[in-house]
Every structure is written in C-alpha cells, then in structure tokens.
Design a protein around this motif. Structure first.
Motif, PDB file in Angstrom:
ATOM      1  N   VAL A  29      63.430  42.546  -3.657  1.00 31.63           N
ATOM      2  CA  VAL A  29      61.989  42.344  -3.464  1.00 31.63           C
ATOM      3  C   VAL A  29      61.658  42.130  -1.985  1.00 31.63           C
ATOM      4  CG1 VAL A  29      60.008  40.904  -4.121  1.00 31.63           C
ATOM      5  CG2 VAL A  29      61.787  41.400  -5.791  1.00 31.63           C
ATOM      6  N   PHE A  30      62.621  41.671  -1.203  1.00 27.77           N
ATOM      7  CA  PHE A  30      62.382  41.354   0.207  1.00 27.77           C
ATOM      8  C   PHE A  30      62.903  42.465   1.122  1.00 27.77           C
ATOM      9  CE2 PHE A  30      62.234  37.181  -1.751  1.00 27.77           C
ATOM     10  CZ  PHE A  30      61.182  36.576  -1.086  1.00 27.77           C
ATOM     11  N   LEU A  31      62.117  42.812   2.131  1.00 30.21           N
ATOM     12  CA  LEU A  31      62.593  43.720   3.169  1.00 30.21           C
ATOM     13  C   LEU A  31      63.719  43.032   3.942  1.00 30.21           C
ATOM     14  CD1 LEU A  31      59.210  45.120   4.489  1.00 30.21           C
ATOM     15  CD2 LEU A  31      61.042  46.433   3.417  1.00 30.21           C
ATOM     16  N   PRO A  32      64.655  43.777   4.530  1.00 29.58           N
ATOM     17  CA  PRO A  32      65.758  43.149   5.257  1.00 29.58           C
ATOM     18  C   PRO A  32      65.309  42.181   6.354  1.00 29.58           C
ATOM     19  CG  PRO A  32      66.222  45.463   4.913  1.00 29.58           C
ATOM     20  CD  PRO A  32      64.799  45.233   4.453  1.00 29.58           C
ATOM     21  N   ALA A  33      64.216  42.479   7.036  1.00 24.21           N
ATOM     22  CA  ALA A  33      63.737  41.616   8.127  1.00 24.21           C
ATOM     23  C   ALA A  33      62.572  40.722   7.695  1.00 24.21           C
ATOM     24  CB  ALA A  33      63.319  42.477   9.317  1.00 24.21           C
ATOM     25  N   ALA A  34      62.455  40.458   6.411  1.00 26.20           N
ATOM     26  CA  ALA A  34      61.354  39.624   5.903  1.00 26.20           C
ATOM     27  C   ALA A  34      61.366  38.243   6.560  1.00 26.20           C
ATOM     28  CB  ALA A  34      61.459  39.483   4.390  1.00 26.20           C
ATOM     29  N   VAL A  35      60.180  37.650   6.626  1.00 24.98           N
ATOM     30  CA  VAL A  35      60.014  36.316   7.193  1.00 24.98           C
ATOM     31  C   VAL A  35      59.230  35.466   6.197  1.00 24.98           C
ATOM     32  CG1 VAL A  35      58.965  34.972   9.063  1.00 24.98           C
ATOM     33  CG2 VAL A  35      60.020  37.184   9.555  1.00 24.98           C
ATOM     34  N   VAL A  36      59.715  34.253   5.967  1.00 22.96           N
ATOM     35  CA  VAL A  36      59.011  33.298   5.109  1.00 22.96           C
ATOM     36  C   VAL A  36      58.720  32.049   5.924  1.00 22.96           C
ATOM     37  CG1 VAL A  36      59.186  31.779   3.089  1.00 22.96           C
ATOM     38  CG2 VAL A  36      60.022  34.140   2.952  1.00 22.96           C
ATOM     39  N   ILE A  37      57.465  31.634   5.897  1.00 18.99           N
ATOM     40  CA  ILE A  37      57.096  30.337   6.469  1.00 18.99           C
ATOM     41  C   ILE A  37      56.865  29.419   5.282  1.00 18.99           C
ATOM     42  CG2 ILE A  37      55.465  29.050   7.887  1.00 18.99           C
ATOM     43  CD1 ILE A  37      54.905  31.671   9.396  1.00 18.99           C
ATOM     44  N   ALA A  38      57.735  28.435   5.144  1.00 18.60           N
ATOM     45  CA  ALA A  38      57.696  27.522   4.004  1.00 18.60           C
ATOM     46  C   ALA A  38      56.534  26.543   4.127  1.00 18.60           C
ATOM     47  CB  ALA A  38      59.028  26.773   3.909  1.00 18.60           C
ATOM     48  N   GLY A  39      56.261  25.861   3.051  1.00 24.86           N
ATOM     49  CA  GLY A  39      55.150  24.920   3.007  1.00 24.86           C
ATOM     50  C   GLY A  39      55.238  23.808   4.034  1.00 24.86           C
ATOM     51  N   ASP A  40      56.450  23.497   4.506  1.00 21.41           N
ATOM     52  CA  ASP A  40      56.618  22.453   5.523  1.00 21.41           C
ATOM     53  C   ASP A  40      56.562  23.016   6.940  1.00 21.41           C
ATOM     54  OD1 ASP A  40      59.043  23.765   5.823  1.00 21.41           O
ATOM     55  OD2 ASP A  40      60.280  22.017   5.368  1.00 21.41           O
ATOM     56  N   GLY A  41      56.317  24.338   7.064  1.00 23.89           N
ATOM     57  CA  GLY A  41      56.223  24.970   8.376  1.00 23.89           C
ATOM     58  C   GLY A  41      57.522  25.558   8.890  1.00 23.89           C
ATOM     59  N   SER A  42      58.625  25.322   8.190  1.00 19.81           N
ATOM     60  CA  SER A  42      59.887  25.902   8.648  1.00 19.81           C
ATOM     61  C   SER A  42      59.867  27.414   8.434  1.00 19.81           C
ATOM     62  CB  SER A  42      61.073  25.257   7.930  1.00 19.81           C
ATOM     63  OG  SER A  42      60.980  25.467   6.532  1.00 19.81           O
ATOM     64  N   VAL A  43      60.594  28.129   9.304  1.00 17.87           N
ATOM     65  CA  VAL A  43      60.605  29.586   9.278  1.00 17.87           C
ATOM     66  C   VAL A  43      61.988  30.067   8.850  1.00 17.87           C
ATOM     67  CG1 VAL A  43      60.309  31.684  10.655  1.00 17.87           C
ATOM     68  CG2 VAL A  43      58.884  29.677  11.117  1.00 17.87           C
ATOM     69  N   ILE A  44      62.001  30.985   7.891  1.00 19.17           N
ATOM     70  CA  ILE A  44      63.244  31.592   7.419  1.00 19.17           C
ATOM     71  C   ILE A  44      63.133  33.082   7.717  1.00 19.17           C
ATOM     72  CG2 ILE A  44      64.794  31.921   5.462  1.00 19.17           C
ATOM     73  CD1 ILE A  44      63.235  29.559   4.097  1.00 19.17           C
ATOM     74  N   THR A  45      64.075  33.598   8.489  1.00 19.12           N
ATOM     75  CA  THR A  45      64.007  34.985   8.938  1.00 19.12           C
ATOM     76  C   THR A  45      65.150  35.798   8.354  1.00 19.12           C
ATOM     77  OG1 THR A  45      62.988  34.269  11.009  1.00 19.12           O
ATOM     78  CG2 THR A  45      63.917  36.477  10.976  1.00 19.12           C
ATOM     79  N   GLY A  46      64.815  36.884   7.702  1.00 16.76           N
ATOM     80  CA  GLY A  46      65.801  37.810   7.159  1.00 16.76           C
ATOM     81  C   GLY A  46      66.079  37.576   5.686  1.00 16.76           C
TER      82      GLY A  46
END
Length: 124
Positions: A29-46
């Motif tokens: 479901v996620f592109l290889p370079a997807a980025v998620v910004i979690a509810g606490d503001g932390s960033v998850i890349t890839g």
C-alpha cells in the motif's frame, strides 16, 4: 471503479491489516519513499521504516489499534493523485484514546493506488 471508490477500498484494507496486526501486508500500500508524520509530530521516512514502526506497535500487548475513516477524497484532473481527508482514532489498553484529522496523499502507480504520504494530527 472510480478513483474515490478504489481509494476507500484500499483504506478499508489498511484498516483490516492494522486490526489483524499484519504489518508486512501493509507493504504494497505504501510507495517505497512514503513519508508518515505521526500524531506526535515524529516523521517516518520510507516504506521499510513505516512497516517496522507498525510491527513494533503490533508487538506491544497494550496496543489496541488504529482506525482511519475517510470523510472526503479529492482526485486530481489527471486521475493519478488524490487527497484523502478524514479522522483517525488510536487506542491502547492502559491509556486514553487519541484521535484527530489526517490527510493521506495517494498516487496511482501501474493501476494501483498507493500512499505517498500521511499526516496525522492529534487533537483529542
């Protein structure tokens, strides 16, 4: 199938995989370079980091789950990108639930809608 319907179907699928604690099944479901910004503001890349974060949460016996509920999906004129606006909730066994709005950006790749980015904001 209309783009908005296809995206809603993909979202139902992600909710089902999260409820089943199936991190690996979220990968397509996620592109290889997807980025998620979690509810606490932390960033998850890839994609791999995102799946690892899910796996870590799913291993926590106190984790209750996440549910994303789309409210509106806007598709670009070319039919290849879309913005999903909605509400999310999260629950844990020993903590109050959290919730808020989210925005997911979807991109159509070889006929499949995939998540390019997601931003979650904790407001509740």
């Amino acid at each position: 199938m209309a783009a908005a319907d296809a995206i809603q179907a993909r979202r139902r699928l992600t909710n089902r995989f999260i409820a089943g604690r199936e991190a690996a099944r979220l990968g397509p479901v996620f592109l290889p370079a997807a980025v998620v910004i979690a509810g606490d503001g932390s960033v998850i890349t890839g994609r791999e980091a995102i799946l690892s974060a899910f796996a870590g949460q799913f291993a926590d016996p106190g984790f209750g789950g996440y549910v994303r509920t789309p409210e509106r999906i806007e598709v670009d004129a070319g039919g290849d990108r879309a913005a999903e606006h909605g509400r999310w909730t999260a629950s844990w066994k020993d903590a109050p639930p959290q919730s808020g709005p989210y925005l997911a950006v979807w991109r159509k790749v070889t006929g499949q809608w995939m998540i390019e980015s997601e931003t979650f904001v904790t407001t509740g």
